[in-house]
Scaffold this motif. Structure first.
Motif, PDB file in Angstrom:
ATOM      1  N   ASN A  99      -3.538   3.778 -18.035  1.00 34.35           N
ATOM      2  CA  ASN A  99      -2.564   4.115 -19.382  1.00 34.35           C
ATOM      3  C   ASN A  99      -1.686   2.974 -19.404  1.00 34.35           C
ATOM      4  N   ASN A 100      -1.066   2.285 -18.185  1.00 34.58           N
ATOM      5  CA  ASN A 100       0.149   1.743 -18.632  1.00 34.58           C
ATOM      6  C   ASN A 100       0.051   0.239 -18.718  1.00 34.58           C
ATOM      7  N   GLU A 101      -0.942  -0.180 -17.530  1.00 33.81           N
ATOM      8  CA  GLU A 101      -1.159  -1.618 -17.539  1.00 33.81           C
ATOM      9  C   GLU A 101      -2.365  -2.184 -18.277  1.00 33.81           C
ATOM     10  N   GLU A 102      -3.571  -1.210 -18.433  1.00 37.94           N
ATOM     11  CA  GLU A 102      -4.655  -1.489 -19.123  1.00 37.94           C
ATOM     12  C   GLU A 102      -4.502  -0.946 -20.540  1.00 37.94           C
ATOM     13  N   ASN A 103      -3.746  -0.228 -21.037  1.00 36.15           N
ATOM     14  CA  ASN A 103      -3.538   0.481 -22.373  1.00 36.15           C
ATOM     15  C   ASN A 103      -4.729   1.161 -22.465  1.00 36.15           C
ATOM     16  N   PHE A 117      -2.328   5.977  -8.876  1.00 43.43           N
ATOM     17  CA  PHE A 117      -2.192   4.469  -9.258  1.00 43.43           C
ATOM     18  C   PHE A 117      -3.229   4.377 -10.261  1.00 43.43           C
ATOM     19  N   LEU A 118      -4.219   4.733 -10.256  1.00 42.86           N
ATOM     20  CA  LEU A 118      -5.385   4.554 -11.189  1.00 42.86           C
ATOM     21  C   LEU A 118      -5.070   5.302 -12.580  1.00 42.86           C
ATOM     22  N   MET A 119      -4.368   6.271 -12.462  1.00 43.89           N
ATOM     23  CA  MET A 119      -3.921   7.223 -13.923  1.00 43.89           C
ATOM     24  C   MET A 119      -2.862   6.280 -14.410  1.00 43.89           C
ATOM     25  N   ALA A 128     -10.071   5.795  -4.611  1.00 46.67           N
ATOM     26  CA  ALA A 128      -9.896   7.270  -5.222  1.00 46.67           C
ATOM     27  C   ALA A 128     -11.008   8.222  -5.200  1.00 46.67           C
ATOM     28  N   ASP A 129     -12.337   7.641  -5.181  1.00 48.61           N
ATOM     29  CA  ASP A 129     -13.366   8.405  -4.945  1.00 48.61           C
ATOM     30  C   ASP A 129     -13.580   8.995  -3.518  1.00 48.61           C
ATOM     31  N   ASN A 130     -13.167   8.130  -2.556  1.00 42.86           N
ATOM     32  CA  ASN A 130     -13.774   8.353  -1.254  1.00 42.86           C
ATOM     33  C   ASN A 130     -12.665   8.581  -0.250  1.00 42.86           C
ATOM     34  N   GLY A 131     -11.444   8.106  -0.292  1.00 41.57           N
ATOM     35  CA  GLY A 131     -10.381   8.143   0.546  1.00 41.57           C
ATOM     36  C   GLY A 131      -9.982   9.391   0.813  1.00 41.57           C
ATOM     37  N   PHE A 132      -9.461   9.901   1.940  1.00 43.49           N
ATOM     38  CA  PHE A 132      -8.773  11.118   2.354  1.00 43.49           C
ATOM     39  C   PHE A 132      -7.508  11.265   2.254  1.00 43.49           C
ATOM     40  N   TYR A 133      -6.692  10.401   3.154  1.00 40.21           N
ATOM     41  CA  TYR A 133      -5.403  10.278   2.956  1.00 40.21           C
ATOM     42  C   TYR A 133      -4.998   9.678   1.870  1.00 40.21           C
ATOM     43  N   THR A 134      -5.406   8.668   1.569  1.00 46.26           N
ATOM     44  CA  THR A 134      -5.093   7.615   0.305  1.00 46.26           C
ATOM     45  C   THR A 134      -5.632   8.056  -0.982  1.00 46.26           C
ATOM     46  N   GLY A 135      -6.658   8.932  -0.966  1.00 44.90           N
ATOM     47  CA  GLY A 135      -7.405   9.085  -2.146  1.00 44.90           C
ATOM     48  C   GLY A 135      -6.541   9.680  -3.359  1.00 44.90           C
ATOM     49  N   LEU A 136      -5.598  10.429  -3.020  1.00 43.93           N
ATOM     50  CA  LEU A 136      -4.660  11.033  -4.138  1.00 43.93           C
ATOM     51  C   LEU A 136      -3.922  10.055  -4.560  1.00 43.93           C
ATOM     52  N   PRO A 170       0.964  -1.271  -0.261  1.00 47.69           N
ATOM     53  CA  PRO A 170       0.005  -0.103  -0.007  1.00 47.69           C
ATOM     54  C   PRO A 170       0.740   1.260   0.074  1.00 47.69           C
ATOM     55  N   LEU A 171       0.417   2.410  -0.649  1.00 52.71           N
ATOM     56  CA  LEU A 171       0.890   3.739  -0.541  1.00 52.71           C
ATOM     57  C   LEU A 171       2.297   3.720  -1.156  1.00 52.71           C
ATOM     58  N   VAL A 172       2.699   2.898  -2.115  1.00 54.81           N
ATOM     59  CA  VAL A 172       3.924   2.661  -2.702  1.00 54.81           C
ATOM     60  C   VAL A 172       4.013   3.498  -4.115  1.00 54.81           C
ATOM     61  N   VAL A 173       4.492   4.724  -4.214  1.00 52.95           N
ATOM     62  CA  VAL A 173       4.391   5.220  -5.409  1.00 52.95           C
ATOM     63  C   VAL A 173       5.368   4.857  -6.296  1.00 52.95           C
ATOM     64  N   GLN A 174       4.919   4.485  -7.486  1.00 50.45           N
ATOM     65  CA  GLN A 174       5.848   4.282  -8.513  1.00 50.45           C
ATOM     66  C   GLN A 174       6.447   5.406  -9.018  1.00 50.45           C
TER      67      GLN A 174
END
Length: 415
Positions: free
Chosen positions: A256-260, A250-252, A237-245, A15-19
């Motif tokens: 783009n990268n994994e789901e093309n 990750f979703l972005m 992403a929609d509901n998290g306060f600390y983890t939302g961003l 969790p919370l690992v930023v690539q």
């Protein structure tokens, strides 16, 4: 080698690992919370959460501005509020974790290359672990402690891996995954807890599909669910306060990268770039998506903004962002505006930026050299064209069109 592969698997699932960064190839009012209960062992309310800062609405209200400042690279303002929290809760892991997160986001824009903040980062994460372990030892149902322990160990593993310290990275990864397993019982209490499970569900399957050699290793881990992981990540992403961003980031990348699926990634990238306009990472990712999707006016606007902020010396704006922006502008000058002089200037600046950060193995460095070679050829300057094509031949994959083009020109113009 097996240890390294195991670590890579663990690393993807923390969790919370930023690539680090997208390779060269971009708070509104709180919504109604819709918490999904898949993979939850207990229902909300079955645990005593008294004293948990993570769920404290007053703390969230107090820190909302700090979180916004952190992701907009206003580090000083964010850290001032985090230190205020530390003064009031000196033996809680949250303030130390947030201060460590601020240090991490100072490292991220450099593709995790800078080591200026390593000591500060590790010190804060170590302190978060110390106080998290004290809370957990006092109460093994303290899932808030598990959350911070998993997150702090995960970040610690990520940076140790970047620094090639595989022993420490592997140890921290294992501990992070252990606490992630424990904290998942609280998934229904808050979307914050769901984040780690979302990443595990998605990447456990994605890795199996894309890295067949790792499939035997996956037998030692719980079974993932790629579709559920993506659904959970969108929920966070929609509901998290600390983890939302973090979830949006990750979703972005995943879309783009994994789901093309650049079209699906674009709204997330646009939201992050527009709401956090001084975040160099968000801006350059968004500029990349605009370029790839053919939205050239927006790509040009954002690229010019990046260069302006780089010239102003804003935090997080450095050579990597400059490499992106100058390449995009060079391409636009060459193909849209038909201005070879400006195109050459931007391409040359992109090369300089790439060399300044050591990113000369391909990507924009390769493409900028190719474009300069093509321009020189059109201008009948074979000497210059040969010089740039030699770089392309040296850096490009031998099966690529760029390599074949360069080799053909070198063979034709061999003296």
């Amino acid at each position: 080698m097996i240890q390294k592969l195991c670590f890579i698997l663990l690393l993807f699932c923390l969790p919370l690992v930023v690539q680090a960064q997208q390779p060269d190839t971009t708070r509104t009012s709180a919504p109604i919370r819709k918490i999904e209960l898949e993979n939850v062992d207990i229902a909300p309310g079955a645990v005593d959460t008294k004293g948990w800062l993570l769920l404290d609405k007053d703390i969230q209200t107090e820190l909302e501005g700090a979180v916004q400042n952190l992701y907009n690279f206003k580090y000083d303002k964010a850290e001032k509020q985090f230190r205020s929290l530390r003064r009031r809760y000196p033996q809680h892991p949250m303030p130390y974790f947030l201060l460590g997160l601020s240090a991490w986001w100072k490292i991220v824009p450099t593709n995790v290359q800078t080591k200026l903040y390593d000591k500060t980062f590790f010190a804060y994460m170590d302190t978060a672990v110390t106080y998290g372990e004290r809370l957990y030892e006092a109460d093994n149902k303290n899932y808030e402690a598990c959350f911070f322990l998993s997150a702090a160990y995960g970040f610690d593993a990520r940076l140790h891996a970047e620094r090639k310290d595989w022993r420490k990275a592997t140890v921290s990864s294992k501990r992070a995954l252990d606490y992630l397993e424990k904290s998942k019982e609280a998934n229904g209490l808050s979307p914050e807890f769901l984040f780690g499970q979302a990443l595990f569900n998605y990447y456990a399957v994605w890795i199996s599909e894309n890295y067949p050699l790792l499939r035997p290793v996956l037998l030692f881990f719980p079974k993932g669910n790629r579709a559920l992981g993506l659904q959970q990540l969108k929920n966070v992403a929609d509901n998290g306060f600390y983890t939302g961003l973090e979830a949006k980031t990750f979703l972005m990348r995943i879309l783009n990268n994994e789901e093309n699926n650049t079209a699906a990634s674009m709204p997330v990238a646009r939201y992050l770039a527009n709401n956090y306009p001084d975040n160099a990472y968000f801006q350059r990712f968004y500029a990349l998506l605009c370029f790839n999707e053919g939205n050239f006016p927006e790509c040009e606007r954002v690229s010019r903004e990046i260069l302006e902020k780089l010239n102003q010396g804003l935090p997080g704006y450095e050579g990597i962002s400059g490499r992106y922006a100058t390449y995009f502008l060079g391409w636009l000058m060459q193909n849209k505006y038909k201005d070879r002089v400006k195109a050459k200037d931007y391409y040359q600046r992109s090369i300089v930026f790439a060399e300044s950060t050591g990113d000369v193995s391909g990507g924009f460095y390769l493409y900028a050299n190719q474009k300069l070679a093509q321009i020189a050829d059109k201008e009948k300057d074979s000497k210059t064209a040969l010089r740039y094509y030699k770089v392309v031949a040296d850096k490009a994959d031998h099966k690529s069109a760029e390599y074949k083009e360069a080799k053909a020109y070198l063979k034709k113009n061999k003296k």
